[in-house]
Motif scaffolding. Structure first.
Motif, PDB file in Angstrom:
ATOM      1  N   THR A  69      -5.169 -17.449  34.309  1.00 12.38           N
ATOM      2  CA  THR A  69      -4.998 -16.467  33.689  1.00 12.38           C
ATOM      3  C   THR A  69      -3.480 -16.716  32.984  1.00 12.38           C
ATOM      4  OG1 THR A  69      -5.348 -14.715  34.688  1.00 12.38           O
ATOM      5  CG2 THR A  69      -4.425 -13.895  32.970  1.00 12.38           C
ATOM      6  N   VAL A  70      -3.161 -17.159  31.461  1.00 13.66           N
ATOM      7  CA  VAL A  70      -2.640 -17.735  30.604  1.00 13.66           C
ATOM      8  C   VAL A  70      -2.008 -16.207  30.185  1.00 13.66           C
ATOM      9  CG1 VAL A  70      -1.559 -19.086  29.250  1.00 13.66           C
ATOM     10  CG2 VAL A  70      -3.016 -19.550  30.776  1.00 13.66           C
ATOM     11  N   LEU A  71      -0.907 -15.947  30.033  1.00 16.86           N
ATOM     12  CA  LEU A  71      -0.373 -15.043  29.235  1.00 16.86           C
ATOM     13  C   LEU A  71       0.989 -15.582  27.750  1.00 16.86           C
ATOM     14  CD1 LEU A  71       1.106 -11.991  32.046  1.00 16.86           C
ATOM     15  CD2 LEU A  71      -1.375 -12.303  30.531  1.00 16.86           C
ATOM     16  N   ALA A 101      -4.250 -12.032  27.101  1.00 15.31           N
ATOM     17  CA  ALA A 101      -4.569 -12.848  28.104  1.00 15.31           C
ATOM     18  C   ALA A 101      -5.216 -13.809  27.928  1.00 15.31           C
ATOM     19  CB  ALA A 101      -4.852 -11.866  29.616  1.00 15.31           C
ATOM     20  N   ALA A 106       2.326 -18.612  32.723  1.00 12.12           N
ATOM     21  CA  ALA A 106       0.291 -18.616  33.685  1.00 12.12           C
ATOM     22  C   ALA A 106       0.594 -18.345  34.838  1.00 12.12           C
ATOM     23  CB  ALA A 106      -0.267 -19.634  33.561  1.00 12.12           C
ATOM     24  N   ARG A 109      -7.242  -8.876  25.204  1.00 14.02           N
ATOM     25  CA  ARG A 109      -6.429  -8.680  24.145  1.00 14.02           C
ATOM     26  C   ARG A 109      -5.493  -7.385  24.261  1.00 14.02           C
ATOM     27  NH1 ARG A 109      -6.176  -5.189  18.292  1.00 14.02           N
ATOM     28  NH2 ARG A 109      -3.825  -5.983  17.353  1.00 14.02           N
ATOM     29  N   GLY A 110      -4.355  -7.412  25.231  1.00 14.37           N
ATOM     30  CA  GLY A 110      -3.616  -5.955  25.802  1.00 14.37           C
ATOM     31  C   GLY A 110      -3.380  -4.812  24.982  1.00 14.37           C
ATOM     32  N   VAL A 142      -8.190 -15.626  30.053  1.00 17.06           N
ATOM     33  CA  VAL A 142      -8.319 -16.057  31.601  1.00 17.06           C
ATOM     34  C   VAL A 142      -9.624 -17.809  31.810  1.00 17.06           C
ATOM     35  CG1 VAL A 142      -9.991 -14.700  33.933  1.00 17.06           C
ATOM     36  CG2 VAL A 142      -8.475 -13.661  32.338  1.00 17.06           C
ATOM     37  N   GLY A 180       5.716 -18.228  26.874  1.00 10.80           N
ATOM     38  CA  GLY A 180       4.225 -18.131  28.100  1.00 10.80           C
ATOM     39  C   GLY A 180       4.478 -18.054  28.919  1.00 10.80           C
ATOM     40  N   PHE A 225      -3.556 -18.663  21.735  1.00 13.62           N
ATOM     41  CA  PHE A 225      -5.256 -18.054  22.427  1.00 13.62           C
ATOM     42  C   PHE A 225      -6.139 -18.975  22.016  1.00 13.62           C
ATOM     43  CE2 PHE A 225      -4.676 -14.834  19.668  1.00 13.62           C
ATOM     44  CZ  PHE A 225      -5.478 -15.110  18.979  1.00 13.62           C
ATOM     45  N   PRO A 242       0.368  -8.728  23.905  1.00 12.79           N
ATOM     46  CA  PRO A 242      -0.287  -9.023  24.662  1.00 12.79           C
ATOM     47  C   PRO A 242      -1.272  -9.608  24.638  1.00 12.79           C
ATOM     48  CG  PRO A 242      -0.042  -6.769  25.177  1.00 12.79           C
ATOM     49  CD  PRO A 242       0.500  -7.362  24.062  1.00 12.79           C
TER      50      PRO A 242
END
Length: 118
Positions: free
Chosen positions: A13-15, A73, A100, A47-48, A75, A98, A28, A71
């Motif tokens: 998971t990369v934020l 994410a 991860a 999308r957060g 995945v 970022g 992204f 934010p």
């Protein structure tokens, strides 16, 4: 009814921030394209609605304080070997704040091999 195939895997998971860019393209999007080129089994972007990162500034989707940097994410789930080999390909993309993280998981595959694209 057949039992689905399962195998051990790793979830990456990369934020990142929604407005983070890489050569005039969202970070992204670049991560998803690199995952595709690397032959990983799939990637999804979420999308957060609210969050904060290294800046400690809260970004929210609430109407009175609409943010343009929510934010995001990314995945990706695949075998541990393939995910770990992919990490160096995204290091430059998340170097500026970022983050991860990796989680062990069990991959459950439904359908026959043709339906799964093998």
């Amino acid at each position: 009814m057949t039992t689905p195939d399962t195998e051990r895997g790793l979830r990456l998971t990369v934020l990142v921030g929604e407005s983070d860019g890489w050569h005039h393209r969202p970070v992204f999007t670049e991560i998803v394209h690199r995952a595709h080129l690397a032959g990983l089994s799939g990637a999804s972007v979420f999308r957060g609605i609210e969050g904060f990162g290294t800046s400690s500034m809260i970004h929210t989707q609430r109407l009175l304080s609409l943010s343009e940097d929510l934010p995001v994410a990314v995945v990706i789930v695949d075998t541990e070997e393939r995910i770990r080999a992919f990490l160096p390909l995204i290091g430059e993309l998340v170097a500026d704040g970022g983050v991860a993280f990796l989680d062990e998981c069990e991959i459950v595959r439904f359908g026959d091999e043709r339906e799964r694209g093998r």
